[in-house]
Motif scaffolding. Structure first.
Motif, PDB file in Angstrom:
ATOM      1  N   ARG A   1      -1.042   0.992  12.003  1.00 44.68           N
ATOM      2  CA  ARG A   1       0.253   1.138  12.675  1.00 44.68           C
ATOM      3  C   ARG A   1       0.663   2.609  12.755  1.00 44.68           C
ATOM      4  NH1 ARG A   1       4.967  -2.993  11.856  1.00 44.68           N
ATOM      5  NH2 ARG A   1       3.158  -4.191  12.437  1.00 44.68           N
ATOM      6  N   GLN A   2       0.485   3.335  11.673  1.00 44.45           N
ATOM      7  CA  GLN A   2       0.824   4.763  11.653  1.00 44.45           C
ATOM      8  C   GLN A   2      -0.080   5.535  12.625  1.00 44.45           C
ATOM      9  OE1 GLN A   2       0.518   6.492   7.751  1.00 44.45           O
ATOM     10  NE2 GLN A   2       0.835   8.556   8.486  1.00 44.45           N
ATOM     11  N   PHE A   3      -1.359   5.179  12.679  1.00 42.73           N
ATOM     12  CA  PHE A   3      -2.296   5.846  13.582  1.00 42.73           C
ATOM     13  C   PHE A   3      -1.889   5.585  15.032  1.00 42.73           C
ATOM     14  CE2 PHE A   3      -6.253   5.933  16.060  1.00 42.73           C
ATOM     15  CZ  PHE A   3      -6.702   7.203  15.753  1.00 42.73           C
TER      16      PHE A   3
ATOM     17  N   SER B   1       1.154   7.618  15.966  1.00 44.50           N
ATOM     18  CA  SER B   1       0.892   9.039  16.188  1.00 44.50           C
ATOM     19  C   SER B   1       0.271   9.272  17.562  1.00 44.50           C
ATOM     20  CB  SER B   1      -0.015   9.606  15.101  1.00 44.50           C
ATOM     21  OG  SER B   1      -1.344   9.142  15.228  1.00 44.50           O
TER      22      SER B   1
ATOM     23  N   GLN C   1     -10.503   7.679  15.056  1.00 37.45           N
ATOM     24  CA  GLN C   1     -10.237   6.514  14.223  1.00 37.45           C
ATOM     25  C   GLN C   1     -11.482   6.114  13.433  1.00 37.45           C
ATOM     26  OE1 GLN C   1      -8.859   2.988  16.259  1.00 37.45           O
ATOM     27  NE2 GLN C   1      -8.005   2.167  14.383  1.00 37.45           N
TER      28      GLN C   1
ATOM     29  N   LEU D   1     -11.913   8.552  10.592  1.00 42.58           N
ATOM     30  CA  LEU D   1     -10.960   8.304   9.515  1.00 42.58           C
ATOM     31  C   LEU D   1     -11.364   7.089   8.685  1.00 42.58           C
ATOM     32  CD1 LEU D   1      -7.652   9.006  11.436  1.00 42.58           C
ATOM     33  CD2 LEU D   1      -8.567  10.338   9.519  1.00 42.58           C
TER      34      LEU D   1
ATOM     35  N   TYR E   1     -12.417   7.144   4.797  1.00 41.03           N
ATOM     36  CA  TYR E   1     -11.759   6.213   3.875  1.00 41.03           C
ATOM     37  C   TYR E   1     -12.809   5.430   3.082  1.00 41.03           C
ATOM     38  CZ  TYR E   1      -8.833   2.233   2.432  1.00 41.03           C
ATOM     39  OH  TYR E   1      -8.180   1.261   1.720  1.00 41.03           O
TER      40      TYR E   1
ATOM     41  N   TRP F   1      -8.626  -0.430   6.317  1.00 43.31           N
ATOM     42  CA  TRP F   1      -7.976   0.776   6.822  1.00 43.31           C
ATOM     43  C   TRP F   1      -6.958   0.418   7.900  1.00 43.31           C
ATOM     44  CZ3 TRP F   1      -7.190   3.292  11.387  1.00 43.31           C
ATOM     45  CH2 TRP F   1      -6.739   4.616  11.312  1.00 43.31           C
TER      46      TRP F   1
ATOM     47  N   HIS G   1      -6.930  15.752  11.996  1.00 45.42           N
ATOM     48  CA  HIS G   1      -7.404  14.959  10.875  1.00 45.42           C
ATOM     49  C   HIS G   1      -8.699  15.573  10.348  1.00 45.42           C
ATOM     50  CE1 HIS G   1      -4.485  11.849  11.671  1.00 45.42           C
ATOM     51  NE2 HIS G   1      -4.777  11.963  12.944  1.00 45.42           N
TER      52      HIS G   1
ATOM     53  N   ARG H   1      -3.867  -1.013   6.436  1.00 46.96           N
ATOM     54  CA  ARG H   1      -3.050  -0.027   5.717  1.00 46.96           C
ATOM     55  C   ARG H   1      -2.494   1.081   6.605  1.00 46.96           C
ATOM     56  NH1 ARG H   1      -5.624   2.199   0.407  1.00 46.96           N
ATOM     57  NH2 ARG H   1      -3.485   2.920   0.224  1.00 46.96           N
ATOM     58  N   PHE H   2      -3.315   1.573   7.567  1.00 46.09           N
ATOM     59  CA  PHE H   2      -2.950   2.779   8.308  1.00 46.09           C
ATOM     60  C   PHE H   2      -2.907   2.612   9.830  1.00 46.09           C
ATOM     61  CE2 PHE H   2      -5.365   4.077   4.477  1.00 46.09           C
ATOM     62  CZ  PHE H   2      -4.330   4.701   3.790  1.00 46.09           C
TER      63      PHE H   2
END
Length: 138
Positions: free
Chosen positions: A130-132, A135, A97, A100, A104, A124, A7, A127-128
């Motif tokens: 769950r995806q974080f 991963s 995290q 990020l 953001y 954040w 990232h 929005r993100f």
């Protein structure tokens, strides 16, 4: 193929070599669960043990690692650092995290939306997050 997603970030960090005991200000290029890349004004030999400090996040935050590569670049040297163990990797994941979220928040600020850190974190995560988390688990 990379084992961990990298990232981009733009946080200043300090890198201290156990050999010299001196700390050098570095520009953090990217961070992942396994390590990070940064730009330093001096070279470090691969294999050198280092301690990383990220004062903008927490004055006492530090993570241990080892230099994996060092290549010349326009403003010094691009250094790759691998974290020493799973504990260091987990700590770096939390820092990743936070980086990020801060990135953001800064992007929103450039777009004219000014949020404090807590509000940016809540947005954040909604929005993100769950995806974080996905991963991280593979």
């Amino acid at each position: 193929m990379r084992q961990f997603i990298r990232h981009p970030t733009d946080f200043p960090i300090l890198v201290s070599s156990e050999d010299s005991g001196s700390s050098y200000q570095a520009s953090l290029s990217n961070i992942s669960q396994g390590g990070l890349a940064c730009r330093l004004p001096r070279a470090f030999s691969p294999g050198t043990a280092v301690t990383l400090y990220i004062p903008s996040l927490q004055p006492d935050y530090r993570v241990l690692g080892r230099v994996t590569r060092c290549t010349p670049c326009a403003k010094g040297f691009r250094i790759g650092i691998q974290f020493n163990d799973e504990t260091e990797s987990f700590k770096s994941r939390m820092v990743e995290q936070v980086c990020l979220i801060e990135h953001y928040r800064r992007e929103l600020d450039r777009e004219g939306r000014v949020l404090d850190s807590e509000a940016a974190a809540q947005e954040w995560i909604a929005r993100f997050g769950r995806q974080f988390a996905k991963s991280f688990s593979g």
